[in-house]
Design a protein around this motif. Sequence first.
Motif, short mmCIF file in Angstrom:
data_model
loop_
_atom_site.label_atom_id
_atom_site.label_comp_id
_atom_site.label_asym_id
_atom_site.label_seq_id
_atom_site.Cartn_x
_atom_site.Cartn_y
_atom_site.Cartn_z
N MET A 55 0.84 -1.22 0.00
CA MET A 55 0.00 0.00 0.00
C MET A 55 0.87 1.26 0.00
SD MET A 55 -2.73 1.24 2.88
CE MET A 55 -4.40 0.85 2.47
N SER A 56 0.47 2.24 -0.78
CA SER A 56 1.21 3.50 -0.78
C SER A 56 0.99 4.21 0.55
CB SER A 56 0.72 4.39 -1.92
OG SER A 56 -0.62 4.77 -1.67
N LYS A 57 1.90 5.10 0.88
CA LYS A 57 1.75 5.89 2.12
C LYS A 57 0.65 6.94 1.92
CE LYS A 57 4.94 4.13 4.75
NZ LYS A 57 4.52 3.25 5.81
N LEU A 58 0.58 7.47 0.70
CA LEU A 58 -0.39 8.54 0.44
C LEU A 58 -1.82 8.04 0.62
CD1 LEU A 58 -0.52 11.53 -0.46
CD2 LEU A 58 -0.78 10.72 -2.81
N ILE B 233 2.57 21.34 -4.92
CA ILE B 233 2.62 19.87 -4.91
C ILE B 233 1.53 19.45 -5.90
CG2 ILE B 233 2.42 17.76 -3.53
CD1 ILE B 233 3.10 19.65 -1.07
N THR B 234 1.95 18.80 -6.97
CA THR B 234 1.01 18.59 -8.08
C THR B 234 0.94 17.16 -8.59
OG1 THR B 234 2.74 19.27 -9.60
CG2 THR B 234 1.19 20.99 -8.93
N THR B 235 1.81 16.29 -8.12
CA THR B 235 1.78 14.91 -8.66
C THR B 235 1.68 13.88 -7.54
OG1 THR B 235 4.17 14.51 -8.59
CG2 THR B 235 3.32 15.64 -10.56
N ALA B 236 1.22 12.69 -7.95
CA ALA B 236 1.10 11.59 -7.00
C ALA B 236 2.47 11.21 -6.44
CB ALA B 236 0.47 10.39 -7.71
N GLU B 237 3.47 11.14 -7.31
CA GLU B 237 4.80 10.71 -6.88
C GLU B 237 5.40 11.69 -5.88
OE1 GLU B 237 3.78 10.92 -10.02
OE2 GLU B 237 3.70 8.81 -10.57
N GLN B 238 5.22 12.98 -6.15
CA GLN B 238 5.74 14.02 -5.26
C GLN B 238 5.10 13.89 -3.87
OE1 GLN B 238 4.53 17.78 -6.86
NE2 GLN B 238 6.00 18.99 -5.67
N ALA B 239 3.78 13.74 -3.86
CA ALA B 239 3.05 13.65 -2.59
C ALA B 239 3.41 12.37 -1.84
CB ALA B 239 1.55 13.72 -2.85
N GLU B 240 3.52 11.27 -2.59
CA GLU B 240 3.88 9.99 -1.97
C GLU B 240 5.25 10.10 -1.28
OE1 GLU B 240 2.48 7.25 -1.28
OE2 GLU B 240 4.11 5.82 -1.02
N ALA B 241 6.22 10.73 -1.98
CA ALA B 241 7.56 10.85 -1.41
C ALA B 241 7.54 11.69 -0.12
CB ALA B 241 8.51 11.48 -2.43
N ILE B 242 6.74 12.74 -0.11
CA ILE B 242 6.68 13.61 1.08
C ILE B 242 6.22 12.82 2.30
CG2 ILE B 242 5.39 15.55 2.10
CD1 ILE B 242 5.37 16.77 -0.81
N VAL B 243 5.17 12.01 2.11
CA VAL B 243 4.64 11.24 3.24
C VAL B 243 5.57 10.06 3.57
CG1 VAL B 243 2.64 10.00 4.14
CG2 VAL B 243 2.28 11.95 2.63
N ALA B 244 6.03 9.37 2.51
CA ALA B 244 6.87 8.17 2.74
C ALA B 244 8.19 8.52 3.41
CB ALA B 244 7.12 7.46 1.40
N GLU B 245 8.73 9.70 3.08
CA GLU B 245 10.02 10.10 3.66
C GLU B 245 9.86 10.79 5.00
OE1 GLU B 245 11.87 12.40 0.53
OE2 GLU B 245 11.78 10.67 -0.84
N GLY B 246 8.62 10.82 5.52
CA GLY B 246 8.39 11.36 6.86
C GLY B 246 8.53 12.88 6.94
N LYS B 247 8.28 13.56 5.82
CA LYS B 247 8.39 15.03 5.85
C LYS B 247 7.09 15.68 6.29
CE LYS B 247 12.12 15.15 2.53
NZ LYS B 247 12.51 15.21 1.13
N ALA B 248 5.99 14.98 6.11
CA ALA B 248 4.68 15.47 6.55
C ALA B 248 3.75 14.27 6.67
CB ALA B 248 4.12 16.49 5.55
N PRO C 247 -10.83 17.84 -9.85
CA PRO C 247 -11.41 17.34 -8.59
C PRO C 247 -11.22 15.84 -8.40
CG PRO C 247 -13.14 18.03 -10.13
CD PRO C 247 -11.83 18.43 -10.74
N TYR C 248 -10.90 15.13 -9.52
CA TYR C 248 -10.73 13.67 -9.45
C TYR C 248 -9.27 13.28 -9.33
CZ TYR C 248 -15.48 14.32 -10.90
OH TYR C 248 -16.77 14.76 -10.95
N PHE C 249 -8.44 14.25 -8.97
CA PHE C 249 -7.00 13.98 -8.81
C PHE C 249 -6.73 12.72 -7.97
CE2 PHE C 249 -3.21 14.42 -6.17
CZ PHE C 249 -2.22 14.39 -7.14
N PRO C 250 -7.40 12.53 -6.81
CA PRO C 250 -7.09 11.33 -6.00
C PRO C 250 -7.39 10.03 -6.76
CG PRO C 250 -8.24 12.94 -4.66
CD PRO C 250 -8.32 13.43 -6.07
N LEU C 251 -8.47 10.01 -7.54
CA LEU C 251 -8.83 8.78 -8.28
C LEU C 251 -7.74 8.43 -9.30
CD1 LEU C 251 -12.66 9.29 -8.96
CD2 LEU C 251 -11.56 8.09 -7.07
N LEU D 83 -0.13 5.17 -8.39
CA LEU D 83 0.66 4.55 -7.32
C LEU D 83 0.35 3.05 -7.19
CD1 LEU D 83 0.46 7.37 -4.60
CD2 LEU D 83 2.32 6.92 -6.20
N GLY D 84 -0.49 2.55 -8.10
CA GLY D 84 -0.81 1.12 -8.11
C GLY D 84 -1.62 0.68 -6.90
#
Length: 356
Positions: free
Chosen positions: A1-4, A300-315, A328-332, A338-339
Amino acid sequence: MSKLFSPLTIKNVTLKNRIVVSPMCQYSSVDGFANDWHLVHLGSRAVGGAGLIFTEATSVSPEGRISPDDLGIWKDEHTPGLERITDFIHQHGSIAGIQLAHAGRKASTASPWKGGKQITAVNGGWQTVAPSAIGFTSDIIPPAELDSAGIQKVLTNFKAAAQRALIAGFKVIEIHAAHGYLIHEFLSPLSNHRTDTYGGSFENRTRLLREVVTAIRSVWLAENPLFVRISSSEWTNGGWTIEDSVALASILKSLGVDLIDCSSGGNVAKVIIPLAPGYQVPFAEAVRKSGILTGAVGLITTAEQAEAIVAEGKADVVFFAREILRNPYFPLQAVQQLGDEIEWAVQYVRAKPFKN
Ligand SMILES: Cc1cc2nc3c(=O)[nH]c(=O)nc-3n(C[C@H](O)[C@H](O)[C@H](O)COP(=O)(O)O)c2cc1C
């Protein structure tokens, strides 16, 4: 599971993922009331799969509005329209949050598409208030300095707004203490020149925010989260710094604040901000090291960018503003990139992309 897309439980509230719709002014209210625009705007983002959805800056008093078109929560009549929105958001598995705000010296301005300039009293505006009678720029009518009765009124207004937010069904409150609005104006030595117990030392300049937190916590359910948005830095010599923010975060935590949403700027005109993707993330990371949850925001505009922020413990969560306004469907879409998996609204399941 992704962190995001992993859930996050704060007090009694579980966010299904770490994507937060950042507060965004819509300038679409009459007399502070929520209407169909707000339902569709915020509701679409619930259908889009965001974990937590904040209203725009919602004013605790008429004079605390940025513009006459701001959303408000200063009277009981405002709550049913807001409740319609929280009901819809919760039906779709997202959590509804409200940003409570007072615009201070930046109040009484026209909405952006009406020119964005200060509106004088004769033209339907009002006298603004602030810690000191110093205008945001020198070409406008300066604010009136709040006296102690005025400060008490601000506290009463925030407390009553929190009570109404509870009745309206919100599960998270965010106090707007950023972007050069009233509470930020008290925090900053550049806009607060007071000589009483609300000015001067760090302790005195943070007093209003501490009192707002305590007033809200006295009526807000203990099991409901409370966030504070700060301007982590003013990007200006002699202004509020990230070191101040780190010190403030521990104090706020002890008063019952659960998460600091780390934005920056907004209190000094014409300051140069080094805009770049994720440019405010280091603030969220620094504040998080003091032992409180944080939100990262800004470019912060991409899934990968957001995933890295959470996964690396920055936020712990990521606030999206313009990207989720565009889509509005960005999360979907992000979840697919992120698979990972997320529940779709049943009405939209037939559009779900096939798995390879
Ligand atoms: C249309 C619009 C309205 C905004 N209104 C608010 C607001 O009501 N309260 C707030 O704290 N920030 C507000 N912001 C700032 C955003 O919440 C966010 O911090 C900023 O846009 C940076 O994030 P982004 O790069 O994802 O857009 C607004 C931004 C936009 C674009």
